[in-house]
Design a protein around this motif. Structure first.
Motif, PDB file in Angstrom:
ATOM      1  N   ILE A   1       0.843  -1.195   0.000  1.00  0.00           N
ATOM      2  CA  ILE A   1       0.000   0.000   0.000  1.00  0.00           C
ATOM      3  C   ILE A   1       0.880   1.247   0.000  1.00  0.00           C
ATOM      4  CG2 ILE A   1      -1.763   1.280   1.261  1.00  0.00           C
ATOM      5  CD1 ILE A   1      -2.835  -1.301   0.164  1.00  0.00           C
ATOM      6  N   THR A   2       1.945   1.203   0.801  1.00  0.00           N
ATOM      7  CA  THR A   2       2.866   2.343   0.900  1.00  0.00           C
ATOM      8  C   THR A   2       3.502   2.655  -0.440  1.00  0.00           C
ATOM      9  OG1 THR A   2       3.357   1.850   3.226  1.00  0.00           O
ATOM     10  CG2 THR A   2       4.941   3.222   2.039  1.00  0.00           C
TER      11      THR A   2
ATOM     12  N   ASN B   1       0.748  10.313   8.928  1.00  0.00           N
ATOM     13  CA  ASN B   1      -0.116   9.211   9.364  1.00  0.00           C
ATOM     14  C   ASN B   1       0.518   7.854   9.085  1.00  0.00           C
ATOM     15  OD1 ASN B   1      -1.954  11.204   9.983  1.00  0.00           O
ATOM     16  ND2 ASN B   1      -3.683  10.171   9.018  1.00  0.00           N
ATOM     17  N   LEU B   2       1.092   7.731   7.900  1.00  0.00           N
ATOM     18  CA  LEU B   2       1.714   6.478   7.492  1.00  0.00           C
ATOM     19  C   LEU B   2       2.903   6.152   8.395  1.00  0.00           C
ATOM     20  CD1 LEU B   2       1.361   4.313   5.335  1.00  0.00           C
ATOM     21  CD2 LEU B   2       2.856   5.647   3.830  1.00  0.00           C
ATOM     22  N   SER B   3       3.716   7.161   8.670  1.00  0.00           N
ATOM     23  CA  SER B   3       4.883   6.940   9.543  1.00  0.00           C
ATOM     24  C   SER B   3       4.447   6.534  10.943  1.00  0.00           C
ATOM     25  CB  SER B   3       5.750   8.202   9.611  1.00  0.00           C
ATOM     26  OG  SER B   3       5.115   9.217  10.376  1.00  0.00           O
ATOM     27  N   ASN B   4       3.326   7.078  11.396  1.00  0.00           N
ATOM     28  CA  ASN B   4       2.812   6.769  12.728  1.00  0.00           C
ATOM     29  C   ASN B   4       2.488   5.280  12.869  1.00  0.00           C
ATOM     30  OD1 ASN B   4       1.821   7.622  15.354  1.00  0.00           O
ATOM     31  ND2 ASN B   4      -0.221   7.213  14.562  1.00  0.00           N
ATOM     32  N   ILE B   5       1.934   4.692  11.803  1.00  0.00           N
ATOM     33  CA  ILE B   5       1.591   3.264  11.837  1.00  0.00           C
ATOM     34  C   ILE B   5       2.851   2.415  11.928  1.00  0.00           C
ATOM     35  CG2 ILE B   5       0.540   1.384  10.528  1.00  0.00           C
ATOM     36  CD1 ILE B   5      -1.407   3.473   9.383  1.00  0.00           C
TER      37      ILE B   5
ATOM     38  N   LYS C   1      12.229   6.471   7.133  1.00  0.00           N
ATOM     39  CA  LYS C   1      12.253   6.777   5.696  1.00  0.00           C
ATOM     40  C   LYS C   1      11.079   7.679   5.316  1.00  0.00           C
ATOM     41  CE  LYS C   1      10.731   3.787   2.681  1.00  0.00           C
ATOM     42  NZ  LYS C   1      10.583   2.583   1.803  1.00  0.00           N
ATOM     43  N   ILE C   2       9.911   7.358   5.827  1.00  0.00           N
ATOM     44  CA  ILE C   2       8.718   8.114   5.456  1.00  0.00           C
ATOM     45  C   ILE C   2       8.679   9.476   6.142  1.00  0.00           C
ATOM     46  CG2 ILE C   2       6.195   8.121   5.604  1.00  0.00           C
ATOM     47  CD1 ILE C   2       6.375   5.028   5.294  1.00  0.00           C
ATOM     48  N   ILE C   3       9.080   9.520   7.409  1.00  0.00           N
ATOM     49  CA  ILE C   3       9.019  10.802   8.121  1.00  0.00           C
ATOM     50  C   ILE C   3      10.036  11.780   7.557  1.00  0.00           C
ATOM     51  CG2 ILE C   3      10.668  10.505  10.033  1.00  0.00           C
ATOM     52  CD1 ILE C   3       7.062  11.882  10.236  1.00  0.00           C
ATOM     53  N   ASN C   4      11.136  11.266   7.014  1.00  0.00           N
ATOM     54  CA  ASN C   4      12.110  12.157   6.358  1.00  0.00           C
ATOM     55  C   ASN C   4      11.492  12.840   5.136  1.00  0.00           C
ATOM     56  OD1 ASN C   4      14.647  12.428   7.672  1.00  0.00           O
ATOM     57  ND2 ASN C   4      15.085  10.273   7.247  1.00  0.00           N
ATOM     58  N   LEU C   5      10.660  12.103   4.398  1.00  0.00           N
ATOM     59  CA  LEU C   5       9.963  12.710   3.253  1.00  0.00           C
ATOM     60  C   LEU C   5       9.035  13.821   3.725  1.00  0.00           C
ATOM     61  CD1 LEU C   5       9.002   9.475   1.238  1.00  0.00           C
ATOM     62  CD2 LEU C   5      10.839  11.083   0.711  1.00  0.00           C
TER      63      LEU C   5
END
Length: 282
Positions: free
Chosen positions: A177-178, A204-208, A220-224
């Motif tokens: 999904i990511t 939200n995605l990084s939180n999961i 990786k996602i929170i850096n974006l």
């Protein structure tokens, strides 16, 4: 709402000091514009877009003017959605859902129905329904996923719906999904004022991933999200990103920078929540 679109267009054109010949140039027959302005005919979509481009006006603004310089009921709902604060409270969600339901009483509108379904999920979460065991929450998320799952491509409105149900997916299927989310976001990187929404979705995605203990994926996602927040100088999301990244890296200085940003922006509720997160995970 006024329906004499051609007359309204003529008034706008004349107020800008433009003649029919200047609008049409060598691209469109002047008679096409004249017939539109006098109500004889309605232009094809691409012709209407051309006419609006020549007076430097979006379709949305033209509809606003046709509604006598007021947003329609539908536009008011969508504007409220677009202008939600980064972390809305329960009352905000309930008021917006009431607007949706009142509108749907008299109108058939698929996107507004999806918006109402999305708000139902937020309200249930605020009311303490458990992601793991709530039948109401499962039913609400499944309704949205049945709509999204069959799509080959996710567009902006679909990504907004998807943001609501990210918690629905088992962590083992979330990477697929990511990947699809990140690919969709790339396509929209140059699309108007979309960055705040992109940041919210990534956060939200990084939180999961964070709460699942997958810190490398979270980082990786929170850096974006942090890079986008820097670009638009969104200090609430930047502070949140620093705190989350600091926890992942075990970097107390980064955490303190994030907390300092949230103190400066006076985001008290969010600050309290993230301070609790720091105490729990650091």
């Amino acid at each position: 709402m006024r329906w004499d679109f051609g007359q309204i267009y003529k008034q706008i054109r004349q107020s800008k000091g433009l003649t029919q010949a200047e609008v049409c140039g060598n691209e469109i027959a002047r008679s096409t514009l004249a017939n539109f302005e006098t109500g004889i005919s309605i232009p094809k979509f691409e012709t209407m877009v051309f006419f609006l481009d020549q007076i430097d006006m979006s379709i949305e603004e033209f509809r606003y003017i046709c509604h006598e310089f007021q947003p329609s009921e539908r536009q008011s709902i969508l504007y409220s959605l677009q202008n939600l604060p980064p972390y809305p409270n329960l009352e905000t969600f309930e008021q917006l859902q009431n607007q949706c339901e009142n509108y749907l009483t008299f109108h058939y509108d698929v996107p507004i129905k999806h918006l109402s379904d999305m708000l139902s999920i937020y309200i249930l979460l605020y009311q303490g329904e458990s992601i793991a065991s709530s039948k109401k929450l499962y039913k609400a998320t499944q309704k949205i996923w049945e709509y999204l799952e069959k799509q080959d491509t996710w567009y902006e409105s679909d990504l907004r719906l998807l943001r609501t149900i990210l918690h629905h997916f088992p962590i083992e299927v979330l990477p697929d999904i990511t990947d699809k989310i990140l690919e969709s976001l790339k396509k929209y990187k140059n699309y108007r004022n979309i960055k705040p929404f992109q940041i919210a979705l990534l956060t939200n995605l990084s939180n999961i991933y964070f709460h699942a203990g997958q810190t490398s994926d979270c980082e990786k996602i929170i850096n974006l999200a942090i890079e986008l927040a820097k670009q638009i100088k969104h200090y609430v999301y930047l502070g949140t990103g620093y705190i989350r990244l600091g926890i992942c890296r075990g970097d107390d200085a980064l955490i303190e920078n994030g907390l300092a940003l949230l103190r400066l922006t006076d985001e008290q509720d969010l600050l309290i929540m993230l301070e609790e997160e720091v105490n729990k995970y650091r």
